[in-house]
Scaffold this motif. Structure first.
Motif, PDB file in Angstrom:
ATOM      1  N   GLU A 160       0.825  -1.213   0.000  1.00 20.79           N
ATOM      2  CA  GLU A 160       0.000   0.000   0.000  1.00 20.79           C
ATOM      3  C   GLU A 160       0.860   1.264   0.000  1.00 20.79           C
ATOM      4  O   GLU A 160       0.493   2.276  -0.600  1.00 20.79           O
ATOM      5  CB  GLU A 160      -0.927  -0.017   1.227  1.00 20.79           C
ATOM      6  N   TYR A 161       1.994   1.200   0.686  1.00 24.67           N
ATOM      7  CA  TYR A 161       2.863   2.378   0.793  1.00 24.67           C
ATOM      8  C   TYR A 161       4.107   2.277  -0.085  1.00 24.67           C
ATOM      9  O   TYR A 161       5.059   3.019   0.100  1.00 24.67           O
ATOM     10  CB  TYR A 161       3.270   2.597   2.253  1.00 24.67           C
ATOM     11  N   GLU A 162       4.068   1.384  -1.038  1.00 22.95           N
ATOM     12  CA  GLU A 162       5.200   1.196  -1.945  1.00 22.95           C
ATOM     13  C   GLU A 162       5.501   2.487  -2.709  1.00 22.95           C
ATOM     14  O   GLU A 162       4.599   3.127  -3.251  1.00 22.95           O
ATOM     15  CB  GLU A 162       4.889   0.063  -2.925  1.00 22.95           C
ATOM     16  N   LYS A 164       6.382   5.283  -1.502  1.00 23.79           N
ATOM     17  CA  LYS A 164       6.169   6.483  -0.685  1.00 23.79           C
ATOM     18  C   LYS A 164       7.244   6.549   0.401  1.00 23.79           C
ATOM     19  O   LYS A 164       7.732   5.524   0.857  1.00 23.79           O
ATOM     20  CB  LYS A 164       4.772   6.454  -0.057  1.00 23.79           C
ATOM     21  N   VAL A 168       4.919   6.551   8.653  1.00 21.86           N
ATOM     22  CA  VAL A 168       3.589   5.944   8.790  1.00 21.86           C
ATOM     23  C   VAL A 168       3.411   5.532  10.247  1.00 21.86           C
ATOM     24  O   VAL A 168       4.088   4.613  10.727  1.00 21.86           O
ATOM     25  CB  VAL A 168       3.437   4.716   7.860  1.00 21.86           C
ATOM     26  N   ASN A 196      10.599  -1.835   6.384  1.00 20.04           N
ATOM     27  CA  ASN A 196      10.391  -0.435   5.980  1.00 20.04           C
ATOM     28  C   ASN A 196      10.589   0.473   7.191  1.00 20.04           C
ATOM     29  O   ASN A 196       9.751   0.496   8.092  1.00 20.04           O
ATOM     30  CB  ASN A 196       8.985  -0.260   5.408  1.00 20.04           C
ATOM     31  N   ASN A 198      10.094   3.456   7.603  1.00 21.07           N
ATOM     32  CA  ASN A 198       9.062   4.492   7.750  1.00 21.07           C
ATOM     33  C   ASN A 198       7.895   4.025   8.632  1.00 21.07           C
ATOM     34  O   ASN A 198       7.149   4.844   9.149  1.00 21.07           O
ATOM     35  CB  ASN A 198       8.513   4.920   6.383  1.00 21.07           C
ATOM     36  N   ASP A 229      -1.989   6.991  11.137  1.00 16.82           N
ATOM     37  CA  ASP A 229      -2.189   6.690   9.716  1.00 16.82           C
ATOM     38  C   ASP A 229      -2.849   5.331   9.493  1.00 16.82           C
ATOM     39  O   ASP A 229      -3.642   5.163   8.563  1.00 16.82           O
ATOM     40  CB  ASP A 229      -0.835   6.706   8.988  1.00 16.82           C
TER      41      ASP A 229
END
Length: 329
Positions: A160-162, A164, A168, A196, A198, A229
């Motif tokens: 979903e956050y690929e 970006k 999060v 990740n 983030n 988020d």
């Protein structure tokens, strides 16, 4: 799924065959029979009725026992391990042919399981496992792989956050403290999102698999951490409770806060189809038919697999819309 207590591993795969051994127990000793009419007697101790998943699980077991001609002695532990231990000892006293139960927590079962073994009564674990080092104390475990469920939730979030690169903030609604699904769903999710930097779980607290508790804890999260988020809830019921809190705070679930849950019960699937949940990892409660096959094999003294997996998938919002009309639970 509470659901679902233990640590297991494995993805999906319907296993039609067995679990147990012993005609009334093949580990020595004569367990006798809880029935004089030739019927197999199964003593089953359920965790409780803390969620829609658990209710569907109970119904599946009761209906499947009736269809299979098995005499079911059912006990509701109301979420307390001491009640479950007492029920198992009662089953032993009644000389049932097979005992099955879904453990409230993972630890503290060795003594009562040894008592069942000494009585020659085979035991099957359903939905949740135990952390006993002596695996001879039970014949088989049938259920999901909760670690894999957590990993599936993490995989969706990564995708979903690929591409970006913003931070999060994630909040987590855990299941019952010490339960296998809570421990393993947290573990699998954490393993995946660690890739990740983030992703950060800023708050993590138990909601005990209950809708009301999910709402209460989410209210606390929203007050202490305004910048949220993503919500990862260990079951649909807690996620549904959290949705109420999110809406009451003037935010839009599924948009302002992305929501991932586990189970795929009808209420959760409806919220997914309505866009209030973004992704659900299925954990099927319909273990009854597979369990009864295992019980029959155990009573017949046949060998059975030590691990039996349930077949499960995942759902996006569009997939939920397609699946809802024929959803069984």
């Amino acid at each position: 799924m509470v659901r679902r207590n233990w640590s297991a591993a494995a993805l999906s795969g319907i296993l039609a065959v067995s679990v147990l051994a012993g005609c009334g127990g093949s580990d020595g000793g004569d367990s006798g029979s809880g029935n004089d009419d030739g019927k197999i007697t199964l003593g089953f101790s359920q965790v409780g009725a803390e969620s829609g998943w658990r209710t569907a699980n109970t119904k599946s077991i009761q209906e499947s026992a009736a269809s299979a001609g098995i005499d079911l002695k059912f006990s509701d532990a109301q979420g307390k391990q001491e009640n479950q231990i007492s029920a198992i000892r009662n089953f032993i006293t009644q000389k049932v042919d097979v005992i099955a139960f879904s453990p409230v927590v993972t630890s503290g079962w060795d003594a009562v399981l040894q008592e069942a073994k000494d009585a020659g009564i085979p035991v099957i674990l359903t939905d949740r496992a135990v952390d006993s080092q002596d695996t001879s104390l039970y014949k088989s475990f049938i259920g999901s792989d909760f670690v894999v469920e957590g990993q599936k939730a993490g995989d969706w979030l990564i995708k979903e956050y690929e591409g970006k690169n913003e931070p999060v903030n994630i909040v987590e609604l855990q299941g019952t403290t010490g339960s296998a699904p809570a421990l393993d769903r947290q573990k699998g999710f954490a393993e995946k999102i660690a890739s990740n930097p983030n992703f950060k779980v800023v708050k993590s607290q138990t909601g005990d698999f209950k809708r009301a508790d999910g709402k209460t804890v989410m209210e606390t999260f929203l007050q202490s951490t305004p910048d949220i988020d993503v919500l990862y809830a260990h079951n649909d019921d807690m996620g549904l409770g959290a949705i109420e809190a999110i809406e009451a705070a003037g935010k839009k679930p599924g948009t302002d806060i992305k929501i991932i849950t586990v189970d795929a019960v009808k209420d959760g699937m409806t919220a997914l189809a309505d866009g209030k949940i973004n992704f659900i990892v299925e954990c099927s409660p319909l273990l009854g038919p597979q369990l009864m096959e295992l019980v029959k094999k155990a009573d017949a003294g046949e060998e059975i697999p030590a691990r039996v997996l349930t077949e499960e998938t995942t759902f996006t919002q569009e997939q939920a819309k397609e699946a809802l009309p024929t959803r069984q639970y």
